[in-house]
Design an enzyme around this catalytic site. Structure first.
Site, PDB file in Angstrom:
ATOM      1  N   GLU A   1      47.679  39.328  36.534  1.00 33.95           N
ATOM      2  CA  GLU A   1      46.839  38.567  36.176  1.00 33.95           C
ATOM      3  C   GLU A   1      46.562  37.595  35.836  1.00 33.95           C
ATOM      4  O   GLU A   1      45.558  36.094  35.996  1.00 33.95           O
ATOM      5  CB  GLU A   1      45.475  39.324  35.083  1.00 33.95           C
ATOM      6  CG  GLU A   1      45.331  40.189  35.077  1.00 33.95           C
ATOM      7  CD  GLU A   1      44.382  40.645  36.156  1.00 33.95           C
ATOM      8  OE1 GLU A   1      43.817  40.212  36.719  1.00 33.95           O
ATOM      9  OE2 GLU A   1      44.865  42.131  36.819  1.00 33.95           O
TER      10      GLU A   1
ATOM     11  N   HIS B   1      42.427  44.063  47.176  1.00 35.47           N
ATOM     12  CA  HIS B   1      43.520  45.295  46.914  1.00 35.47           C
ATOM     13  C   HIS B   1      44.114  46.167  47.547  1.00 35.47           C
ATOM     14  O   HIS B   1      45.123  46.201  47.315  1.00 35.47           O
ATOM     15  CB  HIS B   1      43.081  46.735  45.222  1.00 35.47           C
ATOM     16  CG  HIS B   1      42.427  45.328  44.269  1.00 35.47           C
ATOM     17  ND1 HIS B   1      40.537  45.242  44.366  1.00 35.47           N
ATOM     18  CD2 HIS B   1      42.939  45.163  43.306  1.00 35.47           C
ATOM     19  CE1 HIS B   1      40.865  44.242  43.200  1.00 35.47           C
ATOM     20  NE2 HIS B   1      41.668  44.219  42.661  1.00 35.47           N
TER      21      HIS B   1
END
Length: 755
Positions: free
Chosen positions: A367, A454
Site C-alpha cells: 500500500e 489487480h
C-alpha cells in the site's frame, strides 16, 4: 521530549526485493487466462553489481527542494529547448540526481494555464546531452478553450459513473476543473471531477472521472484510493521506534520523521487515537489485544521506510523526508487495507470477525508503495498502466519482505499469504504463476487493458519473478515455485535485489503516467543499460523475461538486425530509411553492406539509406551488418520505385457529421490506373467502427475501402488494394471519410496513392 527505543528481539536483513500491492486487496472476477508453457529450470543466477554512477544520490529534503527550485526557475528555457509551444509551461514535480551528475527532472505541463493530464514528461540531462521521456508524444494544441459541456453536466456524468461502480453516498465535494486530457491520442479539452463516497466493500472512494468537454464522452474513470518493541500477529517480536512523553510511550517513530500509528476504534473517519503504552512493551501477538495490530502497522511502516532508504537512498514515500501516518482498526469486519494520497496515510481493516487484520508486512509495503508510484511515474490506475501500478506495489512488497527476512515472515513471491482473506490458507496472488489465483493473467495479450488492475498486474508480477529467480521448479525460503514461460524457453534470474533496482530506476526515471507493458519493457531495458551496461548478461535477462510473458522478443547474442518491411517510394522523391541494428558485443563497431539498392540511393557508415530514386522498378535489397568480432546478420526485402502521390494535410472528421475529402491531383501521366492500385490510409480516430472510408476516382467512381469495420479499435493504418483500371491516371483522386456515430472523433493524418 525524550526519545525511546526498545528492542526485545534483534532482527537483521537478508538480500532481496519484490512484492505486491493490495490496492483494494480484493477485486471482481476477470476474463479467461492467458496460457504459458512449462519451462525447464534455467542456469544459475546471473550475478552483477550495478554501476555506481547510475545509482541515485541520496538527497536531503533541503537539497532536493533546492534542485526543484532551480529546475522551476529554468523551466521556461527548458520548455523552449525541448520544443514545447508558446502556450505550454512546465511545472516541476521532482528531481533525482545520479552519482555521475546526470539529472532526471519530472514535469507536469499546463496549456494556456490549464493542467494537462497525461502530459507529464521527464527531462534527462547529462554532460552535453538532453533527452526527453514523454507520456504522450502528440502535439499539444487545442482548437478552442471554450467547453460545450458545462461543469454541472460533467459532474452529473461523474456521479453516473460512480453509480455504475456501486459507490454509495456519492458526492462531488469540489467543482469540476477544466483540464487538457492527453492521456491517450489527440489532446482534448476536458473536465476532471472527483466523486467521493464509499466502495462496495467499505473502502472510501475518490473516483476520478475525466469527461470530454466537447462531446461528453467519458475519457477516464479511475479510483484514487488504492486498497492495498512489540509482538505483532504477523511479524512476531520486533523492535519499534517509540517516543516517551512523561510516563507514557507513544507509537511515534523518531527515526522515521515521526511516523504515527493511530487506533481508529472501528471508526471510518478522522485519525482516531494515538497508540500509547505505560511500559513500552506492545501487543502480545493476539488480535484480542488492540496493540497487536498497531505493532504490525508501525513495523510495516518502518520496514518500508528503511527499505527505500537503504536500497535507493529514498527519504520517505515522497522523497521529501516527510512521514505518512497509519490507522489501524478501521470499520467493523472490514476486509481490506488502503492507501490515500489525499491524506498521505495508510489504513487497515480488522478482517472477518475483526480477528484477521490486514496488517501483514507485504500488505503495508504494497500500500505504501502506491504512494511512491504516485510521487514518481504517477501510473494511471486504469488499463495497462493500472496493472503496472498494482504490480509495482506487489514487486516492492516482496522486496521489503526479502529485505527484512523476518523469522516469522521470510521473503517470498506470494501476495497476502499471511492474512488468509480466502479462509483456506491460500495467498491472494502468486508471482511465479499468477493464474493460480483463478483470475490473473500469466502473460500479456491485447485484451489485458480491459481486465481489473489487480489481475492485469499478473504478467508484470510474473516478469519480476522470472527476472529475480528464473524459470522452472525451485524452492526459495522453503516455498516451492514452478514458473512457466510463454515461449517455453528458460529464463535465468539475476537475483531479487538487482531486479528490484532495475524496476525502481525504471519507475522513477523513465516511466510516465501512461506507460503500458511495451513502455515498461523499454523503461526497464533503459534502466538495465544504465545500471549494468547495454547488452550485458543482466540486460539480456531483462529482455528474456519480457519475452517470457509475451512482451517483445529475446535478444540474440551477436548482431541483431531489425527486419525491414518491403518499401514503396516515389520516383524523384527524397528517401530516408534508418536501419536498426546493434550488437551484444559491447563496444564492437558495426559495418553496413547493402546490395540491390534502387538507383540514386546509398547507405551511410551509420546505416542510413538516403537519396532520391531516379528509376522506376522493383529490386531485392540485401542488408548485411557485421561487428568487429565478425558476427553478422542479414535481411532481404523488396523496394519498389513507383509513382507515389500523397496528401499529408490534416483533415478533421466531424463527429457523426458530413463526409470530408482529402485530394491528390495527378498530371502528366498517360493511360489508366493499375488493377492493383495501392491506397495507404492513416486516420487517427478512437473508434474506427464509426467510419466509412472511400477512394473516389477522377471520373467519380467510388471504391469502398472501409465500411464501419474494426469495432472499437483505434485508428486506421493500413494499405488497401483496389482495381482502378477503369480510371484515368490524370485528374483529382479523393479520399472520402465519414463518421456515422457520435462521441468519438478523429482526423485524416495522411494518405498515399500508388496507381
Amino acid at each position: 521530549m525524550p526519545q525511546h527505543h526498545r528492542a526485545l528481539t534483534r532482527r537483521r536483513r537478508a538480500t532481496g526485493l519484490a512484492l505486491t500491492a493490495i490496492g483494494s486487496l480484493l477485486a471482481l472476477a476477470a476474463p479467461g487466462l492467458a496460457t504459458a508453457a512449462p519451462a525447464k529450470p534455467a542456469p544459475a543466477k546471473i550475478t552483477a553489481t550495478p554501476r555506481t554512477g547510475a545509482t541515485q544520490t541520496a538527497l536531503t529534503p533541503t537539497r532536493r527542494a533546492a534542485l526543484i527550485r532551480s529546475a522551476q526557475s529554468a523551466a521556461t528555457g527548458t520548455a523552449r529547448r525541448i520544443g514545447l509551444g508558446a502556450q505550454e509551461k512546465l511545472v516541476v514535480k521532482d528531481v533525482v540526481k545520479d552519482t555521475d551528475g546526470t539529472t532526471h527532472t519530472r514535469y507536469e505541463r499546463t496549456l494556456a494555464g490549464l493542467p494537462v493530464l497525461g502530459g507529464d514528461l521527464v527531462v534527462h540531462e547529462d554532460a552535453g546531452r538532453t533527452t526527453v521521456t514523454r507520456a504522450n508524444a502528440a502535439r499539444l494544441t487545442l482548437p478552442s478553450f471554450s467547453p460545450r459541456i458545462a461543469a454541472s453536466g460533467a459532474a452529473a456524468k461523474a456521479l453516473a459513473a460512480s453509480k455504475q461502480d456501486k459507490v454509495t453516498g456519492a458526492a462531488v465535494e469540489n467543482a469540476s476543473r477544466l483540464v487538457v486530457w492527453a492521456g491517450s491520442g489527440k489532446p482534448v479539452l476536458a473536465w476532471e471531477t472527483v466523486v467521493e463516497g464509499v466502495q462496495p466493500d467499505g473502502t472510501p472512494s475518490e473516483l476520478q472521472v475525466v469527461t470530454d468537454a466537447d462531446t461528453g464522452k467519458q475519457l477516464l474513470s479511475a479510483e484514487k484510493v488504492h486498497t492495498g518493541e512489540g509482538t505483532g500477529q504477523y511479524v512476531g517480536t520486533v523492535p519499534l521506534g517509540t517516543t516517551q512523553s512523561g510516563s507514557t510511550y507513544q507509537l511515534t517513530d523518531p527515526d522515521r520523521a515521526g511516523h504515527k500509528t493511530y487506533d481508529l476504534n472501528q471508526g471510518t473517519s478522522g485519525t482516531g487515537t494515538l497508540f500509547t503504552d505505560d511500559n513500552d512493551v506492545w501487543g502480545n501477538g493476539l488480535p484480542s489485544n488492540r496493540q497487536t495490530a498497531g505493532v504490525d502497522v508501525a513495523f510495516g511502516a518502518a520496514a518500508t521506510w528503511d527499505f527505500y532508504k537503504e536500497a535507493y537512498g529514498r527519504n520517505g514515500i515522497r522523497n521529501d523526508g516527510v512521514a505518512a501516518y497509519s490507522r489501524a482498526h478501521y470499520g467493523s469486519n472490514y476486509v481490506n487495507a488502503f492507501w490515500q494520497d489525499s491524506c498521505f496515510c495508510m489504513t487497515y481493516g480488522d478482517g472477518s470477525g475483526n480477528t484477521h487484520p490486514l496488517t501483514a508486512l507485504d500488505v503495508a509495503a504494497h500500500e505504501m508503495s502506491h504512494g511512491v508510484t504516485a510521487a514518481t511515474a504517477g501510473l494511471v490506475y486504469s488499463g495497462e498502466s493500472g496493472g503496472l501500478n498494482e504490480a509495482t506495489s506487489d514487486i516492492f512488497a516482496a522486496a521489503v519482505e526479502f529485505h527484512e527476512n523476518l523469522p516469522a515472515d521470510p521473503g517470498d513471491y506470494l501476495v497476502g499469504e499471511k492474512i488468509d482473506i480466502n479462509g483456506n490458507g491460500t495467498p491472494l496472488r502468486y508471482m511465479d504463476k499468477p493464474s493460480k489465483d483463478g483470475s490473473s493473467r500469466d502473460s500479456w495479450s491485447s485484451t489485458l487493458g480491459s481486465v481489473d488492475v489487480h489481475y492485469s498486474s499478473g504478467p508484470a508480477n510474473h516478469f519480476f519473478y522470472l527476472l529475480s529467480e528464473g524459470s522452472g521448479a525451485k524452492t526459495v525460503n522453503g516455498v516451492s515455485y514452478d514458473s512457466p514461460t510463454y515461449d517455453g524457453r528458460p529464463v535465468t534470474g539475476i537475483g531479487i535485489e538487482n531486479a528490484a533496482a532495475i524496476w525502481y530506476r525504471a519507475l522513477t526515471t523513465y516511466m510516465t503516467s501512461t506507460t503500458d507493458y511495451a513502455g515498461a519493457r523499454t523503461a526497464t531495458l533503459s534502466a538495465a543499460a544504465d545500471l549494468f551496461g547495454a547488452y550485458s548478461p543482466t540486460y539480456l535477462a531483462v529482455a528474456d523475461s519480457w519475452a517470457a510473458i509475451n512482451v517483445g522478443n529475446r535478444i540474440a547474442l551477436g548482431v541483431n538486425l531489425a527486419p525491414v518491411a518491403d518499401q514503396v517510394s516515389g520516383v524523384n522523391q527524397v528517401v530516408n530509411l534508418q536501419l536498426d541494428a546493434y550488437t551484444t558485443n559491447t563496444g564492437s563497431p558495426l559495418t553496413y553492406e547493402v546490395t540491390g539498392l534502387p538507383e540514386g540511393l546509398t547507405v551511410s557508415p551509420g546505416g542510413l539509406i538516403s537519396g532520391t530514386p531516379t528509376t522506376l522498378g522493383t529490386s531485392d535489397v540485401t542488408v548485411t551488418v557485421t561487428d568487429g568480432t565478425g558476427a553478422s546478420a542479414t535481411d532481404t526485402f523488396s523496394w519498389q520505385i513507383a509513382y507515389v502521390y500523397a496528401n499529408t494535410t490534416r483533415v478533421d472528421i466531424p463527429d457523426n457529421g458530413p463526409a470530408v475529402e482529402s485530394p491528390v491531383t495527378i498530371t502528366g501521366r498517360e493511360g489508366n490506373a493499375s488493377a492493383t492500385t495501392k491506397v495507404y490510409v492513416n486516420i487517427v480516430h478512437t473508434y474506427r467502427g464509426d467510419l466509412t472510408v472511400d477512394l473516389v476516382g477522377p471520373n467519380g467512381t467510388v471504391y469502398s475501402l472501409l465500411n464501419r469495420s474494426g469495432g472499437s479499435a483505434d485508428n486506421v493504418d493500413q494499405t488497401f488494394t483496389v482495381n482502378a483500371s477503369a480510371q484515368p491516371l490524370n485528374g483529382t483522386w479523393k479520399l472520402r471519410v465519414r463518421d456515422l456515430a457520435s462521441i468519438d472523433v478523429g482526423y485524416i493524418a495522411r494518405w498515399q496513392l500508388t496507381p
